[in-house]
Design a protein around this motif. Structure first.
Motif, short mmCIF file in Angstrom:
data_model
loop_
_atom_site.label_atom_id
_atom_site.label_comp_id
_atom_site.label_asym_id
_atom_site.label_seq_id
_atom_site.Cartn_x
_atom_site.Cartn_y
_atom_site.Cartn_z
N HIS A 286 -1.63 5.63 -1.53
CA HIS A 286 -2.63 6.38 -0.98
C HIS A 286 -2.20 7.64 -0.18
N CYS B 79 1.18 2.41 -2.93
CA CYS B 79 -0.06 2.22 -3.66
C CYS B 79 -0.46 3.83 -3.92
N HIS C 125 2.64 -1.20 -5.66
CA HIS C 125 3.04 -2.39 -4.81
C HIS C 125 4.34 -2.75 -5.13
N GLU D 285 -7.91 -0.14 3.23
CA GLU D 285 -7.94 -0.47 1.70
C GLU D 285 -7.45 -1.72 1.02
N GLU D 286 -6.11 -1.79 1.64
CA GLU D 286 -5.37 -3.01 1.19
C GLU D 286 -5.57 -4.19 1.74
N LEU E 279 1.34 -0.23 2.66
CA LEU E 279 1.58 -1.62 2.49
C LEU E 279 2.80 -2.19 3.33
ZN LIG Z 1 -2.94 -1.03 -3.53
#
Ligand SMILES: [Zn+2]
Ligand SMILES: [Zn+2]
Length: 387
Positions: free
Chosen positions: A106, A104, A358, A138-139, A83
């Motif tokens: 990942h 997040c 986040h 994905e974000e 992110l």
């Molecule tokens: Zn996320």
């Protein structure tokens, strides 16, 4: 069968992979280093096939069981992207790329699926085929959609698909899941309001776009409170209000609003879209201004299929002794595209009492690794038991 010993033994090694990914976060589809490491490891583990560049920077690995009389093919999916957040954990493995961060988890998802892939390639104690799927973006970028559109399911004959996400607030290594709608559809909108700019001391000669936009922001809250059946879920958030001028003495010609709509039901989604457009356009018109609305459906509702959800919960209970019912989540999740293409289930694994995902102080809990990896491995071994 609780935690698999082999995977427990591998925890510190998998955690080291995870921390390396954490130090080197990559955004959206720009996951080149991560995808390179993933494919290099999958090849080293002895996967039967490793293909890069599915859905731009996605990676797919294929692992055949000792036998394949079942003809079954199961997809297991992890996400790889980070992110645009400035990390504040102060961890020794903190991001080396200021402004990008694995906030997040990942990094943890990718490392856990790699661990499971290694175990499955070593043991092959199943009758069928496991396909490990590593997706970018994905974000908000729809990497899952890109992989599906790139023929992921057809090319490898995937029949069902499973996903996992960590969740702060659930004890580390415990699981939570729910059947049916689980994560919300995530739509985005932009509203451009055009009036008549001019001197702030002569408002009567202008059409004040700031005032018009303010009325629209307030009126949009009536979608949730006055239009949608109160027993149904919806979120309407205006997240950005931008005037063309930052001056004290200018009425701006244009104002831009941005925001998101989250829903769990197609009827509510249709209603929200049409009400949002009508409110913006008609409110602007009432003041003599014009509103142009751009409404985009981004991620669909993520729906867990009933039978795979029960199966996934049974596996989770076997691994950690517990699997509770997860709450509805109004966040979006682009695994929805894979679950729209094939039946399957998405589960949450606890990340303990960490900061929320986040948040700049969030970090993945490496203690979740043995349970997470064991869940992946058990999904394969139980669904396609060795002949
Ligand atoms: Zn996320
Ligand atoms: Zn995530």
């Amino acid at each position: 069968m609780p935690i698999k010993n082999r995977l427990a033994d591998m925890q510190s090694e998998i955690a080291a992979w995870r921390r390396d990914l954490h130090e080197n976060p990559e955004l959206l589809f720009d996951t080149h280093r991560t995808a390179g490491i993933v494919s290099e490891k999958l090849r080293a583990f002895g996967c039967d096939e490793v293909v890069e560049g599915i859905g731009r920077t996605g990676v797919v690995g294929v692992i055949h069981g000792k036998t394949n009389t079942s003809g079954r093919v199961i997809g297991l999916r992890a996400d790889m992207d980070a992110l645009p957040i400035l990390e504040a954990t102060g961890a020794p493995h903190a991001s080396k790329r200021p402004g990008a961060m694995h906030a997040c988890g990942h990094d943890g998802h990718t490392a856990m699926l790699l661990g499971a892939a290694r175990y499955l390639a070593e043991t092959r104690n199943f009758d069928g085929t496991a396909v490990v799927i590593f997706q970018p973006a994905e974000e908000g970028g729809g990497g899952g959609r890109e992989m599906v559109e790139d023929g992921l399911m057809e090319r490898w004959g995937i029949q069902e698909v499973y996903g996992m996400h960590n969740m702060p607030g659930i004890p580390t290594g415990s699981f939570a899941i729910r059947p049916g709608a689980f994560f919300a559809a995530a739509d985005v909108f932009e509203i451009e309001i055009e009036g008549k700019g001019g001197h702030a001391a002569k408002p009567h000669e202008c059409i004040d776009t700031t005032l018009v936009a303010s009325h629209i922001v307030v009126a949009l809250q009536s979608v949730a409170s006055r239009n949608v059946d109160p027993v149904k879920q919806i979120v309407v958030s205006v997240t950005s209000f931008e005037t063309e001028s930052k001056a004290h003495n200018v009425i701006p010609q244009k104002v831009h609003l941005r925001g998101t709509v989250r829903t769990l039901d197609p009827d509510v989604q249709d209603l929200a879209e049409s009400r949002l457009k009508r409110i913006a356009e008609a409110t602007a018109e009432a003041f003599g201004a014009k509103a142009r609305v751009d409404y985009k459906r981004n991620y669909p509702v993520m729906v867990n299929a009933d039978e795979p959800t029960n199966f996934a919960a049974d596996v989770a209970r076997a691994v950690s002794g517990d699997c509770v019912e997860a709450p509805l989540i109004m966040g979006g999740e682009d695994f929805a595209f894979m679950l729209n293409a094939r039946p399957g289930a998405y589960i949450l694994v606890g990340n303990g009492n960490t900061a929320a995902v986040h948040h700049p102080e969030y970090d993945f809990d490496d203690e979740a690794i043995p349970a997470g990896c064991s869940w992946w491995a058990e999904i394969v071994e139980r669904r396609m038991p060795a002949a």
